[in-house]
Scaffold this active site. Structure first.
Site, PDB file in Angstrom:
ATOM      1  N   SER A  21      47.085  39.339  44.600  1.00  0.00           N
ATOM      2  CA  SER A  21      47.373  38.055  45.229  1.00  0.00           C
ATOM      3  C   SER A  21      48.443  37.324  44.439  1.00  0.00           C
ATOM      4  O   SER A  21      48.695  37.622  43.281  1.00  0.00           O
ATOM      5  CB  SER A  21      46.113  37.197  45.331  1.00  0.00           C
ATOM      6  OG  SER A  21      45.834  36.621  44.083  1.00  0.00           O
ATOM      7  N   LYS A  22      49.041  36.343  45.135  1.00  0.00           N
ATOM      8  CA  LYS A  22      50.070  35.537  44.474  1.00  0.00           C
ATOM      9  C   LYS A  22      49.443  34.796  43.303  1.00  0.00           C
ATOM     10  O   LYS A  22      50.045  34.632  42.261  1.00  0.00           O
ATOM     11  CB  LYS A  22      50.626  34.513  45.462  1.00  0.00           C
ATOM     12  CG  LYS A  22      51.441  35.148  46.561  1.00  0.00           C
ATOM     13  CD  LYS A  22      51.565  34.228  47.777  1.00  0.00           C
ATOM     14  CE  LYS A  22      52.045  35.009  48.976  1.00  0.00           C
ATOM     15  NZ  LYS A  22      51.715  34.387  50.251  1.00  0.00           N
ATOM     16  N   SER A  23      48.183  34.341  43.490  1.00  0.00           N
ATOM     17  CA  SER A  23      47.597  33.469  42.469  1.00  0.00           C
ATOM     18  C   SER A  23      47.348  34.207  41.154  1.00  0.00           C
ATOM     19  O   SER A  23      47.308  33.589  40.107  1.00  0.00           O
ATOM     20  CB  SER A  23      46.317  32.833  42.989  1.00  0.00           C
ATOM     21  OG  SER A  23      45.432  33.831  43.394  1.00  0.00           O
ATOM     22  N   ASN A  46      54.436  31.200  51.472  1.00  0.00           N
ATOM     23  CA  ASN A  46      54.108  30.332  50.328  1.00  0.00           C
ATOM     24  C   ASN A  46      54.283  31.083  49.010  1.00  0.00           C
ATOM     25  O   ASN A  46      53.741  30.722  47.989  1.00  0.00           O
ATOM     26  CB  ASN A  46      52.688  29.769  50.460  1.00  0.00           C
ATOM     27  CG  ASN A  46      51.653  30.864  50.654  1.00  0.00           C
ATOM     28  OD1 ASN A  46      51.950  32.043  50.444  1.00  0.00           O
ATOM     29  ND2 ASN A  46      50.460  30.493  51.050  1.00  0.00           N
TER      30      ASN A  46
END
Ligand code: GLU
Length: 298
Positions: free
Chosen positions: A261-263, A16
């Protein structure tokens, strides 16, 4: 060594987004532990969330891991191709009377929690499910499910935990390899969602089914998943699946002390590589150096 007795490790990213340094660390520690024990390394693509996962991210994962110098056994297991396995596990739990359909919307849950100051939270800081199985008859639940209403399938945690009895797991350290026994506390999670109408599995269910079907003996992942292991041990016990060894390694933090993290837009391996970084430099940054503690003993 015969495959059935070789230690078996897996790296299990979700496609993702692009991999970042934290993923590299986890993959490299899996690789180092597999090498040190003469074990196998498998790769699993955790893509049950069709809304967020994309084939181009999967392709990027394979490419970035190969660039890092990792090799894994074929075939790669892709979770979206194995929904029947998760469904069978879900049906088994339902057959034991441990699953119920809940119809409360996210908004209704939020409002109920807001009305109860101090309402307990799970280890991920989400409020525990503020309703219970007893709020509706099984007939009414079945009727609403058949009528096509959206629902979440929840584990009746008290009943499930009572049925399984006390559980623990064996934790192997990293980079020091000492072994400890950790008591599982699944009740801390309340009635967790194990499937939804639109996705008939969840991370928890798919991960335990896959680890068992792939013969994984050593689950090595970040400390952010340590608390989830209590749910995984419970599901393994209820489904009659073997308990692997676990290693929950320390996480890399950014300059502000947050886990990568990606976020929060942590820099991807792709960006580091395009900026001229070498795989050895990534290993150093990921704190898994060739020849470093516990890695590549050969
Ligand atoms: N797919 C999970 C993630 O990317 C990892 C699951 C696991 O290692 O158990 O965070």
């Amino acid at each position: 060594m015969n495959d059935s007795i070789r230690p078996t490790f897996r790296f299990a990213p979700s496609p993702n987004g692009l991999l970042h340094l934290g993923h590299a660390r986890s993959a490299l520690i899996n690789d180092a532990m597999a090498r040190a024990s003469g074990g196998r390394l498998l790769l699993r693509i955790e893509d049950i969330d069709a809304a967020r996962c994309r084939p181009e991210y999967e392709a990027a994962i394979l490419e970035d891991l190969a660039w890092l110098g990792l090799a894994w056994e074929a075939p790669v297991r892709r979770q979206s191709e194995h929904m029947a396995d998760y469904r069978a596990a879900l049906e088994r739990l339902a057959g034991m009377g441990l699953v119920y359909a809940s119809f409360e919307s996210r908004g209704a849950i939020r409002r109920a929690v807001a009305e109860r100051p101090g309402w307990p939270r799970d280890p991920d800081e989400a409020p525990l499910f503020p309703f219970s199985r007893a709020t509706m008859s099984e007939e009414e639940r079945a009727r609403r499910q058949a009528a096509g209403e959206p629902y979440a399938l929840r584990l009746d945690m008290k009943r499930a935990a009572a049925l399984a009895g006390p559980l623990d797991w064996r934790e192997i350290g990293w980079p020091e390899s000492g072994e400890t026994t950790v008591a599982a506390d699944p009740l801390a999670w309340g009635d967790v969602v194990i499937a939804r109408k639109e996705m008939l599995t969840s991370y928890h269910l798919a991960v335990v089914v896959d680890d068992a079907l792939q013969g994984v003996t050593h689950v090595v992942r970040g400390a952010d998943l340590r608390a989830a292991t209590s749910v995984h041990r419970l599901l393994q016990s209820l489904l009659g699946l073997p308990a692997p060894f676990y290693t929950h390694h320390g996480l890399l933090l950014d300059g502000e002390g947050r886990k990568l993290s990606k976020s929060i837009g942590s820099q991807s391996l792709r960006a580091l590589r395009e900026g001229g970084m070498t795989p050895d430099e990534v290993r150093r940054l990921a704190d898994v150096c060739p020849g470093g503690a516990g890695s590549r003993s050969g």
